[in-house]
Every structure is written in C-alpha cells, then in structure tokens.
Design a protein around this motif. Structure first.
Motif, PDB file in Angstrom:
ATOM      1  N   GLU A 163      90.517  85.342  -7.474  1.00  0.00           N
ATOM      2  CA  GLU A 163      90.095  85.615  -6.023  1.00  0.00           C
ATOM      3  C   GLU A 163      90.618  87.159  -5.606  1.00  0.00           C
ATOM      4  O   GLU A 163      91.825  87.302  -5.700  1.00  0.00           O
ATOM      5  CB  GLU A 163      90.380  84.655  -5.072  1.00  0.00           C
ATOM      6  CG  GLU A 163      89.807  84.868  -3.620  1.00  0.00           C
ATOM      7  CD  GLU A 163      90.416  84.031  -2.529  1.00  0.00           C
ATOM      8  OE1 GLU A 163      89.525  83.117  -2.261  1.00  0.00           O
ATOM      9  OE2 GLU A 163      91.225  84.180  -2.133  1.00  0.00           O
ATOM     10  N   HIS A 164      90.034  88.007  -4.995  1.00  0.00           N
ATOM     11  CA  HIS A 164      90.339  89.042  -4.727  1.00  0.00           C
ATOM     12  C   HIS A 164      89.501  89.905  -3.696  1.00  0.00           C
ATOM     13  O   HIS A 164      88.201  89.521  -3.524  1.00  0.00           O
ATOM     14  CB  HIS A 164      90.170  90.259  -5.819  1.00  0.00           C
ATOM     15  CG  HIS A 164      88.992  90.563  -6.397  1.00  0.00           C
ATOM     16  ND1 HIS A 164      88.633  89.591  -7.513  1.00  0.00           N
ATOM     17  CD2 HIS A 164      87.911  91.469  -6.393  1.00  0.00           C
ATOM     18  CE1 HIS A 164      87.204  90.075  -8.006  1.00  0.00           C
ATOM     19  NE2 HIS A 164      86.984  91.361  -7.282  1.00  0.00           N
ATOM     20  N   THR A 165      89.817  90.737  -2.880  1.00  0.00           N
ATOM     21  CA  THR A 165      89.174  91.534  -2.031  1.00  0.00           C
ATOM     22  C   THR A 165      89.332  93.196  -2.659  1.00  0.00           C
ATOM     23  O   THR A 165      89.591  93.478  -3.698  1.00  0.00           O
ATOM     24  CB  THR A 165      89.644  91.655  -0.737  1.00  0.00           C
ATOM     25  OG1 THR A 165      88.726  92.416   0.172  1.00  0.00           O
ATOM     26  CG2 THR A 165      91.188  92.129  -0.601  1.00  0.00           C
ATOM     27  N   HIS A 166      88.534  94.299  -1.966  1.00  0.00           N
ATOM     28  CA  HIS A 166      88.659  95.394  -2.470  1.00  0.00           C
ATOM     29  C   HIS A 166      89.275  96.391  -1.363  1.00  0.00           C
ATOM     30  O   HIS A 166      89.142  96.361  -0.291  1.00  0.00           O
ATOM     31  CB  HIS A 166      87.206  95.683  -3.008  1.00  0.00           C
ATOM     32  CG  HIS A 166      86.338  94.983  -3.493  1.00  0.00           C
ATOM     33  ND1 HIS A 166      85.825  93.789  -3.105  1.00  0.00           N
ATOM     34  CD2 HIS A 166      86.306  94.653  -5.121  1.00  0.00           C
ATOM     35  CE1 HIS A 166      85.272  92.977  -3.900  1.00  0.00           C
ATOM     36  NE2 HIS A 166      85.570  93.565  -5.280  1.00  0.00           N
ATOM     37  N   ARG A 167      90.094  97.240  -2.106  1.00  0.00           N
ATOM     38  CA  ARG A 167      90.817  98.085  -1.277  1.00  0.00           C
ATOM     39  C   ARG A 167      89.779  99.470  -0.985  1.00  0.00           C
ATOM     40  O   ARG A 167      89.709 100.299   0.046  1.00  0.00           O
ATOM     41  CB  ARG A 167      91.898  98.794  -1.821  1.00  0.00           C
ATOM     42  CG  ARG A 167      92.991  97.961  -2.309  1.00  0.00           C
ATOM     43  CD  ARG A 167      94.064  98.441  -2.889  1.00  0.00           C
ATOM     44  NE  ARG A 167      95.121  97.462  -3.670  1.00  0.00           N
ATOM     45  CZ  ARG A 167      95.878  97.771  -4.527  1.00  0.00           C
ATOM     46  NH1 ARG A 167      96.267  98.807  -4.822  1.00  0.00           N
ATOM     47  NH2 ARG A 167      96.755  96.691  -5.047  1.00  0.00           N
ATOM     48  N   GLY A 168      88.555  99.214  -1.570  1.00  0.00           N
ATOM     49  CA  GLY A 168      87.509 100.349  -1.195  1.00  0.00           C
ATOM     50  C   GLY A 168      86.148  99.660  -1.613  1.00  0.00           C
ATOM     51  O   GLY A 168      85.774  98.508  -0.987  1.00  0.00           O
ATOM     52  N   SER A 169      85.289 100.218  -2.369  1.00  0.00           N
ATOM     53  CA  SER A 169      83.999  99.474  -2.706  1.00  0.00           C
ATOM     54  C   SER A 169      83.946  99.304  -4.130  1.00  0.00           C
ATOM     55  O   SER A 169      84.543  99.905  -5.043  1.00  0.00           O
ATOM     56  CB  SER A 169      83.044 100.487  -2.560  1.00  0.00           C
ATOM     57  OG  SER A 169      83.068 100.869  -0.891  1.00  0.00           O
ATOM     58  N   GLU A 170      82.948  98.242  -4.554  1.00  0.00           N
ATOM     59  CA  GLU A 170      82.687  98.102  -5.830  1.00  0.00           C
ATOM     60  C   GLU A 170      81.190  97.762  -6.083  1.00  0.00           C
ATOM     61  O   GLU A 170      80.494  97.136  -5.129  1.00  0.00           O
ATOM     62  CB  GLU A 170      83.549  96.572  -6.032  1.00  0.00           C
ATOM     63  CG  GLU A 170      83.137  95.915  -7.788  1.00  0.00           C
ATOM     64  CD  GLU A 170      83.791  94.647  -7.783  1.00  0.00           C
ATOM     65  OE1 GLU A 170      84.534  94.459  -8.590  1.00  0.00           O
ATOM     66  OE2 GLU A 170      83.255  93.775  -7.030  1.00  0.00           O
ATOM     67  N   ALA A 171      80.751  98.448  -7.071  1.00  0.00           N
ATOM     68  CA  ALA A 171      79.671  98.059  -7.419  1.00  0.00           C
ATOM     69  C   ALA A 171      79.470  97.508  -8.963  1.00  0.00           C
ATOM     70  O   ALA A 171      80.130  97.984  -9.778  1.00  0.00           O
ATOM     71  CB  ALA A 171      78.566  99.490  -7.597  1.00  0.00           C
ATOM     72  N   THR A 172      78.641  96.462  -8.964  1.00  0.00           N
ATOM     73  CA  THR A 172      78.661  95.665 -10.433  1.00  0.00           C
ATOM     74  C   THR A 172      77.135  95.515 -10.861  1.00  0.00           C
ATOM     75  O   THR A 172      76.160  95.125 -10.030  1.00  0.00           O
ATOM     76  CB  THR A 172      79.086  94.277 -10.184  1.00  0.00           C
ATOM     77  OG1 THR A 172      80.821  94.514 -10.003  1.00  0.00           O
ATOM     78  CG2 THR A 172      79.296  93.520 -11.831  1.00  0.00           C
ATOM     79  N   LEU A 173      76.815  95.972 -11.898  1.00  0.00           N
ATOM     80  CA  LEU A 173      75.620  95.660 -12.680  1.00  0.00           C
ATOM     81  C   LEU A 173      75.380  94.821 -13.667  1.00  0.00           C
ATOM     82  O   LEU A 173      76.439  94.919 -14.641  1.00  0.00           O
ATOM     83  CB  LEU A 173      75.034  96.908 -13.108  1.00  0.00           C
ATOM     84  CG  LEU A 173      73.610  96.914 -14.257  1.00  0.00           C
ATOM     85  CD1 LEU A 173      72.440  96.366 -12.963  1.00  0.00           C
ATOM     86  CD2 LEU A 173      73.339  98.208 -14.480  1.00  0.00           C
ATOM     87  N   VAL A 174      74.915  93.767 -13.617  1.00  0.00           N
ATOM     88  CA  VAL A 174      74.803  92.748 -14.762  1.00  0.00           C
ATOM     89  C   VAL A 174      73.868  93.271 -16.040  1.00  0.00           C
ATOM     90  O   VAL A 174      72.735  93.572 -15.620  1.00  0.00           O
ATOM     91  CB  VAL A 174      74.172  91.366 -14.425  1.00  0.00           C
ATOM     92  CG1 VAL A 174      74.388  90.273 -15.574  1.00  0.00           C
ATOM     93  CG2 VAL A 174      75.133  90.768 -13.169  1.00  0.00           C
ATOM     94  N   LEU A 175      74.455  93.554 -17.053  1.00  0.00           N
ATOM     95  CA  LEU A 175      73.335  93.910 -18.154  1.00  0.00           C
ATOM     96  C   LEU A 175      73.245  92.876 -19.247  1.00  0.00           C
ATOM     97  O   LEU A 175      72.050  93.128 -19.589  1.00  0.00           O
ATOM     98  CB  LEU A 175      74.600  94.819 -19.191  1.00  0.00           C
ATOM     99  CG  LEU A 175      75.029  96.091 -18.560  1.00  0.00           C
ATOM    100  CD1 LEU A 175      76.091  96.887 -19.240  1.00  0.00           C
ATOM    101  CD2 LEU A 175      73.888  97.017 -17.942  1.00  0.00           C
ATOM    102  N   ASN A 176      73.681  91.918 -19.492  1.00  0.00           N
ATOM    103  CA  ASN A 176      73.441  90.645 -20.012  1.00  0.00           C
ATOM    104  C   ASN A 176      74.171  89.383 -19.781  1.00  0.00           C
ATOM    105  O   ASN A 176      75.451  89.692 -19.575  1.00  0.00           O
ATOM    106  CB  ASN A 176      73.615  90.964 -21.551  1.00  0.00           C
ATOM    107  CG  ASN A 176      72.930  90.050 -22.549  1.00  0.00           C
ATOM    108  OD1 ASN A 176      73.631  88.855 -22.859  1.00  0.00           O
ATOM    109  ND2 ASN A 176      71.839  90.174 -22.886  1.00  0.00           N
TER     110      ASN A 176
END
Length: 220
Positions: free
Chosen positions: A145-158
């Motif tokens: 479990e975590h939070t973000h000190r900034g922003s995160e973008a995640t793309l599912v490739l497969n």
C-alpha cells in the motif's frame, strides 16, 4: 473493452505538446491501443488547426523573407538514423507485444531488475531520466500500500491488476494524484504495465514503510 482513459484536459495538453516526454510516451502508447482516444486526438488536432488559422498570421512579409533566406542558406540536415523497433519483450519465459509508440524507443529500454513483491521493472530512458518504467507483476503479486508524493500514470499493456478502486485490463489508463492510496495486485493472471512517476512512491503500511528512503531506486 477499455474502460479508463486520459481526461480531455490531458489529451489537449498531449496534442499541444505541453506535457513532459515521459508522460507523452504513456499517453501516446494508450492512444495506439485505444480507437476512442485516437479519434478524440484527431478531433482536437483539427480544432487546434482551425483556431490557429482563424487567429491570423503572426508573421509579416519581412519575417517570411528572413525565414526563407535562412532556410535556403543553411546546410542540408544530416539524415536521421531510425532506432530499431521493439516488437515484443520477453520476461519469465513469456512474450508480450509492444505498441508502436513504445516500440520505437526499444533501444532505450534498460535492463530488468527484481523489486519487492514478485515485481520486475525496466526503465525507459527518456530525456536522460528513468521516471518511466515497464513494470511486470507475476500472478499473485502485489505492491505494498502506498500513496504518491506527486502523480502517477499507469497503462496496462497486457493482463490485468486490481486495487481498492477497480480492476484494470489491456489498454486501461489510470492517473492518480497525491491524494490516492492503493495497493495494486494481480490474481491468477500476470500483468505488464507502462508506468510514469514524477516523484517516488510513499509506502504507508507495515514494514514496507522502511523502504521509503529507497523507493526511488525501485519505482522511479
């Protein structure tokens, strides 16, 4: 069917070149996989072009003459060498197809390294910084479990993964800010993602918090 997409604001900024190159790579790869967003970007480009044409020219005849003179007197540009295109990546005995936007940067993909939780990462070197990574989660893997000190973008490739909010499958784009807290995990299926961070993760539970001083080594 892709359920999660970049916001219209992100697509406009992407089209106008207002995002950093690493985030553009993630959004561009999503567009490769998503006909809906590909059409949206086309519409945005047409609207931007119409606005530019209707605003009138900012150049005087003198400006144009000077530009033409500089172009005609300049040396011929050196031919560009195309980077080899990466069509797939292989990990743990499995092959994963790579969308074109990512494949064109195949020579910039760094080595795979194992991080906690049956997770592997390989950095993609964009503008000299490793803040975009291929992330592979084996079946039954989890990120603490975590939070973000900034922003995160995640793309599912497969494949697919889930967190406290939803399940994400091929082509889904997830953008989280510093107010989000979650714990991504896979079930019976493994998952390959492309992930961008503008700051390291902040682990929030258990012994994983001891990793916070080193999180930039694992997830950035």
């Amino acid at each position: 069917m892709i359920k999660f997409h970049p916001t219209e604001e992100l697509l406009v900024k992407y089209t106008q070149g207002e995002l950093d190159a690493s985030l553009c790579l993630v959004i561009g790869t999503h567009i490769d996989m998503c006909p809906v967003c590909a059409n949206s970007v086309k519409d945005i480009e047409e609207q931007v072009a119409k606005t530019a044409l209707n605003s009138g020219s900012r150049f005087t005849d003198t400006n144009i003459d000077n530009m033409l003179e500089q172009i005609l007197s300049s040396n011929a540009p050196q031919p560009l060498l195309r980077e080899p295109t990466l069509k797939e990546v292989t990990l743990e005995g499995k092959q994963f197809k790579v969308p074109p936007s990512l494949g064109r940067l195949g020579s910039r993909l760094g080595p795979w390294s194992k991080v906690p939780g049956s997770v592997w990462r390989a950095p993609v070197n964009i503008e000299g910084e490793h803040n975009v990574n291929l992330i592979y989660m084996a079946a039954g893997a989890s990120v603490p479990e975590h939070t973000h000190r900034g922003s995160e973008a995640t793309l599912v490739l497969n494949g697919s993964f889930a967190d406290e909010f939803d399940r994400y499958d091929d082509g889904d784009f997830i953008f989280l800010g510093d107010s989000h807290r979650h714990s991504p995990q896979t079930a019976q299926e493994d998952c390959l993602t492309l992930a961008w961070l503008d700051a390291p993760l902040q682990f929030t539970s258990g012994v994983a918090r001891l990793l916070n001083p080193f999180s930039s080594l694992f997830f950035r």
